[in-house]
Design an enzyme around this catalytic site. Sequence first.
Site: not given
Length: 335
Positions: A20, A103, A142, A172, A205-207, A229-230
């Site tokens: 990130m 990205c 990715k 993602h 990846n994601g959520d 990630g987040r």
Amino acid sequence: MSVKIGNIDLGEFPLLLAPMEDVSDPPFRFVCKQSGVDMMYTEFISSEGLIRDAAKSRAKLDIFEYERPIGIQIFGSEIDHMREATEIATLAGPDLMDINYGCPVKQVACKGAGSALLQDIDKMVKMTEAVVKATHLPVTVKTRLGWDDNTKNVEEVAERLQDIGIQALTIHGRTRAQLYKGEADWTLIREIKRNPRIKIPIFGNGDVDSIQKAADWRLEYEIDGIMIGRAAIGYPWIFREIRHFFNTGKTLAGPTIQERVSVCRTHFEKSIAWKGPRVGIFEMRRHYANYFKGLPDFKPYRMLLVKEENIDTIHSILDEVAHKYRNIEPVGEMA
């Protein structure tokens, strides 16, 4: 079954830290490693920046022995520059090289890099092949589902990139057009896992922001591991909690306020040590709200922390936070 990328053994169902921008630096990676993440990546690094020897890009090559296994992620729009950047990054001694084709931000995608390559799969294949040939390290990628809802071409991407030698693929579950909005859709990721031609590890990846999602999606989407990630920003404990649940079937108690302060303090100290006092203090400011999310009436302390420029005073404010909230459970914990 252990998951392997080249000769890197990541154990059963690895948990990965996403690369990130302005987040996945060495201080942040340190606290995630302490919480049991299985593999990490650097912030994404511009191939142009590496070739020009830009200080900011070069600094992102800093990796440490305790971080292993770790990958360096690069992005760019020119095949020759990506080849050259791969050679430079390989000399920094990572365990693998990763290419960013995911990205979505304008500064990257509108220059023909990151997710923009999803609009030109032939160029993506040539670029990936150049990177694979430029390093002795395993190369991973990715990416996203596609550019938009009409061009979800990640199945073709997976097959063609595997054919030229990538050794793992992280997907993602959004298109570039979605940015980070809406919900991630992992159904295509499962289709790729079920494709008999695909032999390399596929990571989702994601959520993923809770133990429950990690456990449910592991079964539902049949992936080889999860990249987070987040949800790890200000909550590196997510790795520890998911792993504990997988190992025992039991939910681990969330971090105490003392632990939150302690890890925030470690992150702060590492930030100063790596970046110097001025930049270290400034760049830590984005993290305080996340470390203390869910604490009632925390705003006055957050305002103090983001304005303060004296290291000792920041430590004193953190001491005060630990004392004031010592008997209070944060609301909105991991589930």
